[in-house]
Enzyme design. Sequence first.
Site, PDB file in Angstrom:
ATOM      1  N   HIS A 111     133.260  62.867  30.585  1.00 24.14           N
ATOM      2  CA  HIS A 111     132.023  63.528  30.169  1.00 24.14           C
ATOM      3  C   HIS A 111     132.363  64.937  29.680  1.00 24.14           C
ATOM      4  O   HIS A 111     133.172  65.627  30.291  1.00 24.14           O
ATOM      5  CB  HIS A 111     131.044  63.590  31.352  1.00 24.14           C
ATOM      6  CG  HIS A 111     129.737  64.201  30.985  1.00 24.14           C
ATOM      7  ND1 HIS A 111     128.777  63.514  30.255  1.00 24.14           N
ATOM      8  CD2 HIS A 111     129.234  65.439  31.189  1.00 24.14           C
ATOM      9  CE1 HIS A 111     127.738  64.308  30.047  1.00 24.14           C
ATOM     10  NE2 HIS A 111     127.993  65.477  30.611  1.00 24.14           N
ATOM     11  N   ASP A 147     126.547  59.885  35.077  1.00 29.20           N
ATOM     12  CA  ASP A 147     127.494  61.005  35.157  1.00 29.20           C
ATOM     13  C   ASP A 147     127.670  61.536  36.576  1.00 29.20           C
ATOM     14  O   ASP A 147     127.731  62.749  36.817  1.00 29.20           O
ATOM     15  CB  ASP A 147     127.060  62.138  34.197  1.00 29.20           C
ATOM     16  CG  ASP A 147     127.087  61.674  32.755  1.00 29.20           C
ATOM     17  OD1 ASP A 147     127.920  60.814  32.421  1.00 29.20           O
ATOM     18  OD2 ASP A 147     126.263  62.149  31.961  1.00 29.20           O
TER      19      ASP A 147
HETATM   20  C1  GRF Z   1     133.304  62.267  24.268  1.00 32.72           C
HETATM   21  O1  GRF Z   1     132.898  63.589  24.074  1.00 32.72           O
HETATM   22  C2  GRF Z   1     133.103  61.853  25.702  1.00 32.72           C
HETATM   23  O2  GRF Z   1     133.269  62.893  26.615  1.00 32.72           O
HETATM   24  C3  GRF Z   1     131.669  61.393  25.719  1.00 32.72           C
HETATM   25  O3  GRF Z   1     131.478  60.756  24.475  1.00 32.72           O
HETATM   26  C4  GRF Z   1     132.403  61.286  23.535  1.00 32.72           C
HETATM   27  C5  GRF Z   1     133.171  60.119  23.008  1.00 32.72           C
HETATM   28  O4  GRF Z   1     134.028  60.473  21.958  1.00 32.72           O
HETATM   29  N1  GRF Z   1     131.414  60.532  26.857  1.00 32.72           N
HETATM   30  P1  GRF Z   1     135.112  59.454  21.450  1.00 32.72           P
HETATM   31  O5  GRF Z   1     134.405  58.160  21.067  1.00 32.72           O
HETATM   32  O6  GRF Z   1     136.097  59.224  22.544  1.00 32.72           O
HETATM   33  O7  GRF Z   1     135.738  60.119  20.264  1.00 32.72           O
END
Ligand code: GRF
Length: 220
Positions: A111, A147
């Site tokens: 997260h 979360d």
């Molecule tokens: C990331 O910022 C993650 O923390 C959140 O969603 C986003 C996903 O990005 N849960 P990606 O698909 O890994 O580029």
Amino acid sequence: MGRVKVGVLISGRGSNLEALMTACKADDYPAEIVLVISNVEGARGLGLAERNHILTRTIPHKDFSDRAAFDEALDVALNEADVEIVCLAGFMRLLGREFLDGWQDRVLNIHPSLLPAFPGLDTHRKVLDAGVKISGCTVHFVRPELDDGPIVVQAAVSVIANDTPETLAERVLEMEHKCYPLALRLLALGKIHIKGKMVTLKDGSPGAGFLNPGGLTEPN
Ligand code: GRF
């Protein structure tokens, strides 16, 4: 000893998936990704996985009458691939208690904030609106609440003047790509001990927290 088999669940871009795939290429990395599942057809991350010769599945949540049925389909696919650890990487669905009970302490999520601050969507906008000076990212075990769950690794990122959600997201993402491979490594090596909300490492040290990008190395 064989590598621990990992399934990654995505919904989109897949940059964290990419960071995990890169980590898995190292000879001494203790995990391998055997399956990538997307609930969104055509998600960019699926293409990245295919180019790395990793098995992919698309399981659209909208094809199922309710969450339990969708979760069950995920569970079947993960078990068919002999997955042992599940990594959520930008997976935009909540997993139900029944699914998580079956994968007790084997599901990680990332997260883009220092949880428990700023859970949910639109994280960077909320961070900027709140005026906090430090944000970051968190890798944690997944619990049925959004979360929530014991924290394995966190890294801090300074909020700077004139940051927009996009510029902050970019710097946080850089740290995400370091934190997730580290957290997965610790779990795959069996180094993690969980008591209530608290993660400690088997050597007694607290999990891994980093105050600056230079400090991001695996704790002893
Ligand atoms: C990331 O910022 C993650 O923390 C959140 O969603 C986003 C996903 O990005 N849960 P990606 O698909 O890994 O580029």
